[in-house]
Write a protein that holds these residues in place. Structure first.
Motif, PDB file in Angstrom:
ATOM      1  N   GLY A  28      39.863  26.964  29.418  1.00 25.47           N
ATOM      2  CA  GLY A  28      39.312  27.363  30.710  1.00 25.47           C
ATOM      3  C   GLY A  28      40.295  28.212  31.491  1.00 25.47           C
ATOM      4  N   GLY A  29      41.569  27.826  31.471  1.00 19.63           N
ATOM      5  CA  GLY A  29      42.600  28.592  32.173  1.00 19.63           C
ATOM      6  C   GLY A  29      42.753  29.990  31.616  1.00 19.63           C
ATOM      7  N   LEU A  30      42.708  30.113  30.282  1.00 17.77           N
ATOM      8  CA  LEU A  30      42.837  31.430  29.655  1.00 17.77           C
ATOM      9  C   LEU A  30      41.635  32.318  29.992  1.00 17.77           C
ATOM     10  CD1 LEU A  30      44.236  30.413  26.136  1.00 17.77           C
ATOM     11  CD2 LEU A  30      45.472  31.521  28.015  1.00 17.77           C
ATOM     12  N   CYS A  31      40.440  31.709  30.063  1.00 18.71           N
ATOM     13  CA  CYS A  31      39.246  32.478  30.449  1.00 18.71           C
ATOM     14  C   CYS A  31      39.370  33.018  31.871  1.00 18.71           C
ATOM     15  CB  CYS A  31      37.994  31.609  30.322  1.00 18.71           C
ATOM     16  SG  CYS A  31      37.544  31.180  28.625  1.00 18.71           S
ATOM     17  N   PHE A  32      39.791  32.165  32.792  1.00 17.83           N
ATOM     18  CA  PHE A  32      39.967  32.607  34.174  1.00 17.83           C
ATOM     19  C   PHE A  32      41.090  33.637  34.282  1.00 17.83           C
ATOM     20  CE2 PHE A  32      37.598  28.730  35.328  1.00 17.83           C
ATOM     21  CZ  PHE A  32      36.732  29.268  36.270  1.00 17.83           C
ATOM     22  N   PHE A  33      42.140  33.472  33.450  1.00 17.66           N
ATOM     23  CA  PHE A  33      43.241  34.441  33.461  1.00 17.66           C
ATOM     24  C   PHE A  33      42.742  35.816  33.006  1.00 17.66           C
ATOM     25  CE2 PHE A  33      46.870  36.505  31.306  1.00 17.66           C
ATOM     26  CZ  PHE A  33      47.710  36.646  32.407  1.00 17.66           C
ATOM     27  N   GLY A  34      41.894  35.820  31.941  1.00 18.55           N
ATOM     28  CA  GLY A  34      41.326  37.082  31.475  1.00 18.55           C
ATOM     29  C   GLY A  34      40.476  37.754  32.537  1.00 18.55           C
ATOM     30  N   LEU A  35      39.670  36.950  33.252  1.00 20.00           N
ATOM     31  CA  LEU A  35      38.852  37.509  34.334  1.00 20.00           C
ATOM     32  C   LEU A  35      39.717  38.052  35.467  1.00 20.00           C
ATOM     33  CD1 LEU A  35      36.020  34.802  34.527  1.00 20.00           C
ATOM     34  CD2 LEU A  35      35.805  37.142  33.673  1.00 20.00           C
ATOM     35  N   SER A  36      40.812  37.359  35.780  1.00 20.44           N
ATOM     36  CA  SER A  36      41.697  37.830  36.849  1.00 20.44           C
ATOM     37  C   SER A  36      42.352  39.160  36.468  1.00 20.44           C
ATOM     38  CB  SER A  36      42.771  36.783  37.159  1.00 20.44           C
ATOM     39  OG  SER A  36      43.675  36.632  36.094  1.00 20.44           O
ATOM     40  N   LEU A  65      40.766  42.548  44.410  1.00 20.16           N
ATOM     41  CA  LEU A  65      42.132  42.028  44.479  1.00 20.16           C
ATOM     42  C   LEU A  65      42.135  40.559  44.921  1.00 20.16           C
ATOM     43  CD1 LEU A  65      45.203  42.389  44.413  1.00 20.16           C
ATOM     44  CD2 LEU A  65      45.072  43.233  46.780  1.00 20.16           C
ATOM     45  N   ILE A  66      41.374  40.255  45.980  1.00 22.46           N
ATOM     46  CA  ILE A  66      41.311  38.882  46.483  1.00 22.46           C
ATOM     47  C   ILE A  66      40.664  37.969  45.451  1.00 22.46           C
ATOM     48  CG2 ILE A  66      40.277  37.398  48.249  1.00 22.46           C
ATOM     49  CD1 ILE A  66      40.536  39.773  50.197  1.00 22.46           C
ATOM     50  N   GLY A  68      40.596  38.427  42.225  1.00 26.51           N
ATOM     51  CA  GLY A  68      41.538  38.278  41.121  1.00 26.51           C
ATOM     52  C   GLY A  68      42.621  37.263  41.430  1.00 26.51           C
ATOM     53  N   LEU A  69      43.123  37.268  42.680  1.00 24.23           N
ATOM     54  CA  LEU A  69      44.136  36.292  43.090  1.00 24.23           C
ATOM     55  C   LEU A  69      43.562  34.871  43.079  1.00 24.23           C
ATOM     56  CD1 LEU A  69      45.827  38.237  46.045  1.00 24.23           C
ATOM     57  CD2 LEU A  69      46.831  37.735  43.809  1.00 24.23           C
ATOM     58  N   LEU A  70      42.290  34.750  43.500  1.00 24.16           N
ATOM     59  CA  LEU A  70      41.633  33.441  43.472  1.00 24.16           C
ATOM     60  C   LEU A  70      41.505  32.927  42.039  1.00 24.16           C
ATOM     61  CD1 LEU A  70      40.081  31.151  44.884  1.00 24.16           C
ATOM     62  CD2 LEU A  70      38.010  32.544  44.688  1.00 24.16           C
ATOM     63  N   LEU A  71      41.103  33.798  41.125  1.00 26.28           N
ATOM     64  CA  LEU A  71      40.981  33.417  39.715  1.00 26.28           C
ATOM     65  C   LEU A  71      42.342  33.051  39.126  1.00 26.28           C
ATOM     66  CD1 LEU A  71      38.446  36.124  38.466  1.00 26.28           C
ATOM     67  CD2 LEU A  71      37.990  33.695  38.818  1.00 26.28           C
ATOM     68  N   LEU A  72      43.386  33.780  39.550  1.00 27.49           N
ATOM     69  CA  LEU A  72      44.734  33.480  39.069  1.00 27.49           C
ATOM     70  C   LEU A  72      45.193  32.102  39.563  1.00 27.49           C
ATOM     71  CD1 LEU A  72      47.158  34.553  37.488  1.00 27.49           C
ATOM     72  CD2 LEU A  72      48.003  35.569  39.613  1.00 27.49           C
ATOM     73  N   ALA A  73      44.838  31.763  40.822  1.00 26.10           N
ATOM     74  CA  ALA A  73      45.175  30.446  41.364  1.00 26.10           C
ATOM     75  C   ALA A  73      44.467  29.337  40.588  1.00 26.10           C
ATOM     76  CB  ALA A  73      44.804  30.383  42.846  1.00 26.10           C
ATOM     77  N   ILE A  74      43.200  29.573  40.236  1.00 24.73           N
ATOM     78  CA  ILE A  74      42.447  28.601  39.437  1.00 24.73           C
ATOM     79  C   ILE A  74      43.090  28.439  38.059  1.00 24.73           C
ATOM     80  CG2 ILE A  74      40.235  28.136  38.305  1.00 24.73           C
ATOM     81  CD1 ILE A  74      38.865  29.555  40.644  1.00 24.73           C
ATOM     82  N   THR A  75      43.535  29.559  37.472  1.00 20.16           N
ATOM     83  CA  THR A  75      44.210  29.530  36.172  1.00 20.16           C
ATOM     84  C   THR A  75      45.442  28.641  36.216  1.00 20.16           C
ATOM     85  OG1 THR A  75      43.467  31.761  35.607  1.00 20.16           O
ATOM     86  CG2 THR A  75      45.398  30.927  34.437  1.00 20.16           C
ATOM     87  N   ILE A  76      46.283  28.858  37.232  1.00 19.98           N
ATOM     88  CA  ILE A  76      47.515  28.082  37.362  1.00 19.98           C
ATOM     89  C   ILE A  76      47.202  26.598  37.555  1.00 19.98           C
ATOM     90  CG2 ILE A  76      49.566  27.715  38.809  1.00 19.98           C
ATOM     91  CD1 ILE A  76      49.502  30.732  39.399  1.00 19.98           C
ATOM     92  N   SER A  77      46.180  26.307  38.370  1.00 14.11           N
ATOM     93  CA  SER A  77      45.798  24.913  38.624  1.00 14.11           C
ATOM     94  C   SER A  77      45.343  24.224  37.342  1.00 14.11           C
ATOM     95  CB  SER A  77      44.681  24.854  39.669  1.00 14.11           C
ATOM     96  OG  SER A  77      45.098  25.409  40.889  1.00 14.11           O
ATOM     97  N   LEU A  78      44.523  24.896  36.535  1.00 14.11           N
ATOM     98  CA  LEU A  78      44.020  24.316  35.294  1.00 14.11           C
ATOM     99  C   LEU A  78      45.157  24.062  34.295  1.00 14.11           C
ATOM    100  CD1 LEU A  78      40.729  26.364  34.727  1.00 14.11           C
ATOM    101  CD2 LEU A  78      40.924  23.972  35.410  1.00 14.11           C
TER     102      LEU A  78
END
Length: 257
Positions: A28-36, A65-66, A68-78
């Motif tokens: 899940g984290g890698l998917c969100f990272f790809g989207l970001s 940009l915003i 993408g930053l939100l998706l990156l935050a979700i990635t880090i959390s996961l």
């Protein structure tokens, strides 16, 4: 070791984290990272076009940009959530090998449920402890990670005190868990004998079959989607996955609650 090789005094070395949960959260984290990354590329493209055509910042790029930053935050959390238990497990193992022996008393028990409240009861419950121990003549406390199942919890609270290993400010419980204490299912908290009774044994096998079959069908249809390049197979696969997993969940709620 095969199940038939176990006897009641066999020491069980249980992995104190869920490998499937860690893998799921990582994917899940890698998917969100790809989207970001896609959002950041889209954002850079908008800014670049703005400078090239109008020599100014195109405000339309701030949205991606915003996001993408939100998706990156979700990635880090996961990723952090997925590997938190792995970190504590490795740290505990290191302390057990290199730490100083001691004795502690359990002063408090807390629990964490990794599944939603279903039918009025939390599932997949894990337990942690607040330990009181003495080191260098000073009374200290330590809060363990919530990684012990219901059988291990019941065994530890039955002891007058627990053996521990101490290294700096980290404490690890150093008790052996034998096969005879694992009388309850760690996910549901029900006695294991319950699953051997009819019709529950047959329903339990049906639930397991539905879960594995739904996953197999989904990946087959996903492969067909890639080969044939037709998204219809993907949508059918998702529908089958949702329906079969829902059926498995409803069966579990009906017969095991």
């Amino acid at each position: 070791m095969l199940l038939k090789d176990y006897d009641k005094n066999t020491i069980v070395h249980r992995r104190q984290y869920s490998l499937s949960r860690t893998i799921t959260l990582t994917i899940g984290g890698l998917c969100f990272f790809g989207l970001s990354i896609l959002m950041f590329v889209f954002c850079i493209k908008i800014f670049a076009e703005g400078f090239q055509n109008q020599n100014r910042i195109n405000t339309a790029g701030f949205g991606p940009l915003i996001f993408g930053l939100l998706l990156l935050a979700i990635t880090i959390s996961l990723i952090v959530y997925g590997y938190r238990d792995v970190y504590h497990c490795r740290k505990r193992q290191y302390v057990l090998e290199c730490g100083e022996s001691g004795i502690a008393v359990i002063t408090k028990i807390f629990d964490v449920s990794y599944s939603p409240n279903t039918g009025g009861r939390n599932m997949d419950m894990r337990y942690g402890f607040v330990l009181s121990y003495e080191k260098d003549g000073i009374q200290k406390t330590f809060k363990t990670n919530a990684c012990y199942d219901i059988n291990e919890r019941n065994y530890l609270v039955s002891l007058e005190n627990v053996k521990i290993k101490i290294r700096k400010n980290y404490v690890a419980i150093d008790e052996e868990f034998r096969y005879e204490i694992y009388k309850k299912d760690s996910f549901s908290g029900l006695d294991k004998q319950f699953y051997n009774q009819k019709p529950f044994s047959a329903v339990n096998k049906l639930i397991t079959a539905l879960i594995f079959l739904s996953i197999i069908i989904f990946f087959i249809l996903l492969a067909l989607t890639i080969i044939v390049k037709n998204n219809v197979f993907l949508f059918v696969g998702l529908g089958v996955l949702v329906l079969m997993l829902t059926a498995a969940m409803l069966l579990y709620i009906k017969y095991f609650h």
